[in-house]
Design a protein around this motif. Structure first.
Motif, PDB file in Angstrom:
ATOM      1  N   LEU A   1       0.826  -1.205   0.000  1.00 47.64           N
ATOM      2  CA  LEU A   1       0.000   0.000   0.000  1.00 47.64           C
ATOM      3  C   LEU A   1       0.868   1.267   0.000  1.00 47.64           C
ATOM      4  CD1 LEU A   1      -2.815  -1.083   2.474  1.00 47.64           C
ATOM      5  CD2 LEU A   1      -2.933  -0.951  -0.013  1.00 47.64           C
ATOM      6  N   ALA A   2       1.960   1.227   0.788  1.00 50.34           N
ATOM      7  CA  ALA A   2       2.858   2.387   0.835  1.00 50.34           C
ATOM      8  C   ALA A   2       3.505   2.622  -0.528  1.00 50.34           C
ATOM      9  CB  ALA A   2       3.925   2.172   1.907  1.00 50.34           C
ATOM     10  N   ALA A   3       3.896   1.544  -1.205  1.00 46.48           N
ATOM     11  CA  ALA A   3       4.488   1.670  -2.534  1.00 46.48           C
ATOM     12  C   ALA A   3       3.475   2.229  -3.532  1.00 46.48           C
ATOM     13  CB  ALA A   3       5.012   0.317  -3.000  1.00 46.48           C
ATOM     14  N   ALA A   4       2.219   1.766  -3.432  1.00 47.88           N
ATOM     15  CA  ALA A   4       1.178   2.242  -4.346  1.00 47.88           C
ATOM     16  C   ALA A   4       0.899   3.730  -4.134  1.00 47.88           C
ATOM     17  CB  ALA A   4      -0.096   1.427  -4.146  1.00 47.88           C
ATOM     18  N   ARG A   5       0.992   4.175  -2.891  1.00 42.48           N
ATOM     19  CA  ARG A   5       0.738   5.594  -2.596  1.00 42.48           C
ATOM     20  C   ARG A   5       1.948   6.481  -2.883  1.00 42.48           C
ATOM     21  NH1 ARG A   5      -1.970   3.279   2.159  1.00 42.48           N
ATOM     22  NH2 ARG A   5       0.001   3.552   3.287  1.00 42.48           N
ATOM     23  N   GLY A   6       3.067   5.884  -3.235  1.00 37.53           N
ATOM     24  CA  GLY A   6       4.272   6.644  -3.515  1.00 37.53           C
ATOM     25  C   GLY A   6       5.047   7.032  -2.275  1.00 37.53           C
ATOM     26  N   GLU A   7       4.747   6.406  -1.142  1.00 36.48           N
ATOM     27  CA  GLU A   7       5.402   6.749   0.125  1.00 36.48           C
ATOM     28  C   GLU A   7       6.722   5.999   0.311  1.00 36.48           C
ATOM     29  OE1 GLU A   7       1.060   7.375   2.321  1.00 36.48           O
ATOM     30  OE2 GLU A   7       2.436   5.800   3.001  1.00 36.48           O
ATOM     31  N   SER A   8       6.894   4.897  -0.386  1.00 39.66           N
ATOM     32  CA  SER A   8       8.124   4.117  -0.273  1.00 39.66           C
ATOM     33  C   SER A   8       8.307   3.309  -1.543  1.00 39.66           C
ATOM     34  CB  SER A   8       8.070   3.187   0.947  1.00 39.66           C
ATOM     35  OG  SER A   8       7.068   2.201   0.780  1.00 39.66           O
ATOM     36  N   GLY A   9       9.457   2.666  -1.650  1.00 40.03           N
ATOM     37  CA  GLY A   9       9.713   1.824  -2.810  1.00 40.03           C
ATOM     38  C   GLY A   9      10.485   2.541  -3.893  1.00 40.03           C
ATOM     39  N   ASP A  10      11.276   1.769  -4.618  1.00 40.04           N
ATOM     40  CA  ASP A  10      12.078   2.284  -5.722  1.00 40.04           C
ATOM     41  C   ASP A  10      11.202   2.361  -6.975  1.00 40.04           C
ATOM     42  OD1 ASP A  10      13.870   2.865  -7.717  1.00 40.04           O
ATOM     43  OD2 ASP A  10      15.321   1.297  -7.165  1.00 40.04           O
ATOM     44  N   PRO A  11      10.993   3.541  -7.539  1.00 43.81           N
ATOM     45  CA  PRO A  11      10.130   3.651  -8.728  1.00 43.81           C
ATOM     46  C   PRO A  11      10.647   2.868  -9.931  1.00 43.81           C
ATOM     47  CG  PRO A  11      11.314   5.717  -8.305  1.00 43.81           C
ATOM     48  CD  PRO A  11      11.537   4.847  -7.106  1.00 43.81           C
ATOM     49  N   ARG A  12      11.928   2.471  -9.906  1.00 46.15           N
ATOM     50  CA  ARG A  12      12.471   1.667 -11.005  1.00 46.15           C
ATOM     51  C   ARG A  12      12.112   0.191 -10.857  1.00 46.15           C
ATOM     52  NH1 ARG A  12      18.564   3.513 -10.176  1.00 46.15           N
ATOM     53  NH2 ARG A  12      17.792   3.156  -8.054  1.00 46.15           N
ATOM     54  N   ASP A  13      11.630  -0.174  -9.671  1.00 44.38           N
ATOM     55  CA  ASP A  13      11.198  -1.558  -9.435  1.00 44.38           C
ATOM     56  C   ASP A  13       9.913  -1.803 -10.226  1.00 44.38           C
ATOM     57  OD1 ASP A  13      10.037  -3.901  -8.452  1.00 44.38           O
ATOM     58  OD2 ASP A  13      10.861  -3.607  -6.449  1.00 44.38           O
ATOM     59  N   PRO A  14       9.879  -2.830 -11.094  1.00 40.37           N
ATOM     60  CA  PRO A  14       8.678  -3.070 -11.909  1.00 40.37           C
ATOM     61  C   PRO A  14       7.414  -3.260 -11.065  1.00 40.37           C
ATOM     62  CG  PRO A  14      10.517  -4.389 -12.704  1.00 40.37           C
ATOM     63  CD  PRO A  14      10.974  -3.756 -11.432  1.00 40.37           C
ATOM     64  N   ALA A  15       7.541  -3.911  -9.912  1.00 36.98           N
ATOM     65  CA  ALA A  15       6.369  -4.129  -9.059  1.00 36.98           C
ATOM     66  C   ALA A  15       5.858  -2.804  -8.506  1.00 36.98           C
ATOM     67  CB  ALA A  15       6.721  -5.078  -7.919  1.00 36.98           C
ATOM     68  N   VAL A  16       6.780  -1.959  -8.051  1.00 34.24           N
ATOM     69  CA  VAL A  16       6.401  -0.649  -7.515  1.00 34.24           C
ATOM     70  C   VAL A  16       5.771   0.213  -8.613  1.00 34.24           C
ATOM     71  CG1 VAL A  16       7.271   1.494  -6.488  1.00 34.24           C
ATOM     72  CG2 VAL A  16       8.156  -0.719  -5.707  1.00 34.24           C
ATOM     73  N   ALA A  17       6.379   0.226  -9.787  1.00 34.47           N
ATOM     74  CA  ALA A  17       5.842   1.007 -10.909  1.00 34.47           C
ATOM     75  C   ALA A  17       4.441   0.547 -11.283  1.00 34.47           C
ATOM     76  CB  ALA A  17       6.786   0.888 -12.110  1.00 34.47           C
ATOM     77  N   ALA A  18       4.212  -0.778 -11.286  1.00 36.94           N
ATOM     78  CA  ALA A  18       2.894  -1.315 -11.638  1.00 36.94           C
ATOM     79  C   ALA A  18       1.856  -0.929 -10.583  1.00 36.94           C
ATOM     80  CB  ALA A  18       2.973  -2.828 -11.781  1.00 36.94           C
ATOM     81  N   LEU A  19       2.250  -0.970  -9.315  1.00 36.82           N
ATOM     82  CA  LEU A  19       1.323  -0.597  -8.241  1.00 36.82           C
ATOM     83  C   LEU A  19       0.929   0.875  -8.333  1.00 36.82           C
ATOM     84  CD1 LEU A  19       2.981  -2.528  -5.271  1.00 36.82           C
ATOM     85  CD2 LEU A  19       0.667  -2.916  -6.148  1.00 36.82           C
ATOM     86  N   ARG A  20       1.898   1.737  -8.608  1.00 38.21           N
ATOM     87  CA  ARG A  20       1.596   3.170  -8.702  1.00 38.21           C
ATOM     88  C   ARG A  20       0.719   3.474  -9.926  1.00 38.21           C
ATOM     89  NH1 ARG A  20       7.447   5.760  -6.713  1.00 38.21           N
ATOM     90  NH2 ARG A  20       7.301   4.858  -4.616  1.00 38.21           N
ATOM     91  N   ARG A  21       0.982   2.761 -11.009  1.00 37.81           N
ATOM     92  CA  ARG A  21       0.143   2.936 -12.198  1.00 37.81           C
ATOM     93  C   ARG A  21      -1.281   2.483 -11.904  1.00 37.81           C
ATOM     94  NH1 ARG A  21       3.302   0.707 -15.281  1.00 37.81           N
ATOM     95  NH2 ARG A  21       2.449  -1.403 -15.389  1.00 37.81           N
ATOM     96  N   ALA A  22      -1.414   1.362 -11.207  1.00 37.38           N
ATOM     97  CA  ALA A  22      -2.749   0.862 -10.846  1.00 37.38           C
ATOM     98  C   ALA A  22      -3.453   1.840  -9.914  1.00 37.38           C
ATOM     99  CB  ALA A  22      -2.621  -0.508 -10.187  1.00 37.38           C
ATOM    100  N   ALA A  23      -2.693   2.440  -8.972  1.00 37.23           N
ATOM    101  CA  ALA A  23      -3.297   3.404  -8.044  1.00 37.23           C
ATOM    102  C   ALA A  23      -3.801   4.639  -8.796  1.00 37.23           C
ATOM    103  CB  ALA A  23      -2.273   3.800  -6.980  1.00 37.23           C
ATOM    104  N   ARG A  24      -3.019   5.091  -9.790  1.00 36.43           N
ATOM    105  CA  ARG A  24      -3.455   6.253 -10.578  1.00 36.43           C
ATOM    106  C   ARG A  24      -4.719   5.934 -11.376  1.00 36.43           C
ATOM    107  NH1 ARG A  24       2.164   6.731 -11.511  1.00 36.43           N
ATOM    108  NH2 ARG A  24       1.932   5.754 -13.570  1.00 36.43           N
TER     109      ARG A  24
END
Length: 373
Positions: free
Chosen positions: A339-362
């Motif tokens: 959830l923190a990665a999806a909200r952009g609060e943590s996680g490396d944006p270059r990580d494919p999983a983190v990028a996918a979560l943030r895209r899904a959140a948007r």
């Protein structure tokens, strides 16, 4: 380095200590070994099964009773169906083996049905080995072994296994037969149930290969087993050939891992014991000292599944959502991290999983915004 016998004796003594004083070991059967292969990364199950701990009793003592196992109705129905399949000297069963696995051989008109009765599991195992040797030598004939007993070495101790049947073909090769009471509808059955049956049959194949290796020349143990089930909604038997090479390989690797169970035992805190007689707090601490790898599939295969699910959910572990979800999330191991990665609060944006979560959140935010307007 101590000799193997000394190491084996020390391991057995250590496993007995883990069970608790005067607690008899629960023998491993094919279902338990197949379940180990279904979740090879679970150290908790490996050490408990290796030590012969009764996990159903343990689950009761932990306050998370197990719902794992067949109902009495299912057992009765299964026994009745098996008796029907094996009636008349196994004529229908042998017909199905001939039709599905060996149509080029002579029809099984006069098959042998040896008596496998003997005293104790060791006696039955020896009698089965003798019957297999005699049947293999009698080329040109079919032989049906009804509930043979075969042994498989597990962590230095024999596990006595009892397949529904083993058929020796006229060419001397051996086939495992699994009889199940779940239906085959239009020629196919529930994939999850077929998978469980295949893992169980693979355990029998491994055990038979050990028996075959002691004969000269060693007969072929077929890696295509016969799965016999009721046809559609009737009680008439039908069958399908199931290739268990993949399941056999996984089970073999897991059993090899079990032989190194000493490593898991050595990592446990001094005085660890899994006796159900212990106070609940101490017993829980002992169980939690061994890492578990919970997944929803455990609910159909392990008596401790409810306990492990409760702990997994409390810790927010993503494994409680399933192995496929866990594999997609990479280094994100908790729901909070996700959830923190999806909200952009943590996680490396270059990580494919983190990028996918943030895209899904948007996309979710955009969709909700559109709906609100």
């Amino acid at each position: 380095m101590p000799p193997p016998r000394t190491r084996g004796t020390a391991l057995r003594q250590r496993l007995a200590e883990l069970r608790g004083p005067d607690v008899p070991a629960k023998a491993l059967d094919a279902r338990a070994l197949a379940a180990l292969a279904a979740n090879p990364g679970c150290e908790r199950r490996a050490i408990l099964d290796g030590a012969g701990v009764d996990k159903a009793t343990l689950a009761d003592a932990l306050g998370s009773p197990s719902a794992f196992g067949q109902s009495q109705f299912a057992l009765t129905r299964g026994n009745a169906f098996e008796a029907k399949v094996k009636a008349d000297g196994g004529a229908e069963l042998l017909r199905l083996v001939h039709e599905r696995l060996d149509p080029g051989a002579a029809p099984p008109a006069d098959a042998a049905l040896p008596d496998l009765s003997a005293i104790g599991p060791e006696g039955r195992t020896a009698r089965t080995a003798l019957a297999l040797r005699e049947a293999t030598g009698a080329t040109g004939t079919w032989t049906l072994l009804d509930h043979p007993m075969i042994a498989l070495d597990v962590a230095g101790s024999p596990a006595f296994l009892e397949p529904d049947a083993v058929v020796v073909h006229p060419d001397g090769s051996w086939t495992v037969v699994e009889i199940k009471s779940f239906p085959m509808l239009d020629g196919s059955a529930d994939p999850a149930k077929v998978g469980a049956a295949a893992r169980q049959a693979a355990v029998y194949v491994l055990a038979l290969e050990a028996v075959a290796a002691r004969l000269d020349p060693a007969p072929r143990v077929r890696h295509r087993v016969l799965l016999v089930c009721p046809k559609d909604f009737s009680n008439l038997p039908t069958a399908s050939a199931v290739d268990v090479r993949k399941q056999r390989a996984v089970t073999s690797r897991q059993l090899a891992r079990l032989t190194r169970i000493q490593d898991i035992a050595d990592a446990l805190p001094e005085g660890t014991c899994f006796s159900p007689e212990l106070p609940a707090e101490r017993l829980t601490a002992a169980v939690e000292s061994v890492p578990a790898t919970y997944a929803p599939e455990c609910l159909a295969a392990c008596e401790l599944a409810f306990h492990c699910r409760k702990r997994s959910r409390a810790a927010g572990a993503v494994t409680s959502l399933g192995r496929s979800v866990r594999a997609e999330l990479g280094g994100l191991t908790t729901v909070e991290d996700v959830l923190a990665a999806a909200r952009g609060e943590s996680g490396d944006p270059r990580d494919p999983a983190v990028a996918a979560l943030r895209r899904a959140a948007r996309l979710r935010a955009d969709a909700l915004g559109t709906m609100c307007h």
